[in-house]
Write a protein that holds these residues in place. Sequence first.
Motif, PDB file in Angstrom:
ATOM      1  N   GLU A   1       0.805  -1.225   0.000  1.00  0.00           N
ATOM      2  CA  GLU A   1       0.000   0.000   0.000  1.00  0.00           C
ATOM      3  C   GLU A   1       0.837   1.274   0.000  1.00  0.00           C
ATOM      4  OE1 GLU A   1      -3.115  -0.244  -0.403  1.00  0.00           O
ATOM      5  OE2 GLU A   1      -3.255  -2.404  -0.127  1.00  0.00           O
TER       6      GLU A   1
ATOM      7  N   HIS B   1       2.602   2.989  -2.119  1.00  0.00           N
ATOM      8  CA  HIS B   1       2.431   3.951  -3.212  1.00  0.00           C
ATOM      9  C   HIS B   1       0.989   4.420  -3.370  1.00  0.00           C
ATOM     10  CE1 HIS B   1       6.545   3.514  -4.598  1.00  0.00           C
ATOM     11  NE2 HIS B   1       6.415   2.204  -4.550  1.00  0.00           N
ATOM     12  N   GLU B   2       0.071   3.889  -2.555  1.00  0.00           N
ATOM     13  CA  GLU B   2      -1.340   4.228  -2.717  1.00  0.00           C
ATOM     14  C   GLU B   2      -1.921   4.946  -1.501  1.00  0.00           C
ATOM     15  OE1 GLU B   2      -3.559   0.855  -4.110  1.00  0.00           O
ATOM     16  OE2 GLU B   2      -1.970   0.235  -5.490  1.00  0.00           O
TER      17      GLU B   2
ATOM     18  N   ALA C   1       0.998  -0.046 -10.303  1.00  0.00           N
ATOM     19  CA  ALA C   1       0.387   1.269 -10.077  1.00  0.00           C
ATOM     20  C   ALA C   1       0.467   2.163 -11.303  1.00  0.00           C
ATOM     21  CB  ALA C   1       1.064   1.947  -8.876  1.00  0.00           C
TER      22      ALA C   1
END
Length: 485
Positions: A64, A66-67, A278
């Motif tokens: 998670e 990068h989000e 991503a």
Amino acid sequence: MNIKTIMAFAVGPIATAGLGLLTVPAIAWIFPPADVGRLNMVQISVSFGVLLFNLGLDRAYIREYHEWGDRGALLKACFVPGFALLVLVMAITLPYDRRIAMWLFGLGHVTYYWVLVACVTASFISRFLSLILRMQERGLAFSMSQVLPKIIFLLILGVMTWPAFSRSFNELEAAYLASLLSVLVIYAWNTRGDWSLALPAAVSQAQIRGLLSYGVPLIFAGVAYWGLDATSSLALRSLSTLSELAVYAVSVSFAGVGVVFQTIFTVLWAPLVYKWVAHGVDMSRIDRVAQQALAVVCAIWVLCGTLSWVADFVLPARYLQVKYFMLCCIGQPLLYTLSEVTCVGIGITRKSMLSLWSTLAALIVNVAISVWLVPGHGAAGAVIANAMAFLVFFIARTEASAYVWRPFPRARLYACVVVAVGLSLVTLVWGPFAPVHFSYAWLAMLPVVAWYFRAEWLGMYRSLHSAAGLGGWLLLTGRGPHVRL
């Protein structure tokens, strides 16, 4: 991520392996085999504690990173549940400290257990702090945090050769704890700006539940993998002797070249893959990465077979079997690393339970073969069980990924790893009786590997030579050198 970053991450594992070639013989010469076996029990207990108590949230942090907009909150949400569980288990085990120490070490001294608890706690905290450096691509800081503790441990071992020290297990375990605490201090200093922001961060129960929904299946998969990794040691502890456990532990340690490859690759691979996801990158490039990883795995395996005789010159005479055992032991890190490429579909599709079933299948194989062979053959039976189990582990993870994500070529992968495992088993069984030294047979395999993977070597050379794109042999994308993710 460019080649400079990759090399910065590579410094730590390479230097650590080099120091390991000094540390393992030093321990073998200074301490009796029983204490070497006990140290192995400390190490597998620490690895179990980290796997169990992080609740799979270390993997959730990577997935998670990068989000999430607030990465301080992400760190806190991933760290707090596992740390609370760790404190709870410490309180529950308090009345049983002497009994646990006797079961693990054959010595009922409570100090041994509580030093072990301190080792687990230090390693747990260090695990999450290391993820910060890993995800921020601070390769040099990450590497130095690995190397300096090894140097400290080696220096402590040197001091223990003085006559004033009794060279007991108590001192060996304390030296190991000191090295782990030094890791924690270094990580804490290098990441102080990040974890200090995590302390006041606001985290909701819904966020924690969301992370746990991803991580909980990985708890079982992680514990199952620990069982797969530790079965041989536990079987030797309960079905054989501490001396046989010491031979096994030293054999695993001498397979450190494979661990170097595993460490470098896994540090870089998972964050890179999820970054590709991503950014919507074409994932067919993973097929080429898998073939290049296979080439490196085979080359490392053959080189270790060619040079394994060197172990006789750095270890005491009671460890003469190590040169035969280490080729089966090196299969563990190499097959695990290769499976990290071939099983990416499990992580991408978030089908975490498949990791559990794959690991359980390999664990069953390991337990069955260990119970069958260890009582009569000691460390030899343990390394055979380990090699066969990780072959099953690799195949199961690969097939699961192909099933839930996308099919990809696998016949060449399977053929090569089966041949490598088979030659390792032949070396273990017949190496001591062969009229020609077994290392010559492995030496003859070098030109075969060089020719068979000639396309992969050329591709990796071109990628490294250009020093462009995503950098290194991991990143043959087919896109222009201006592309950087």
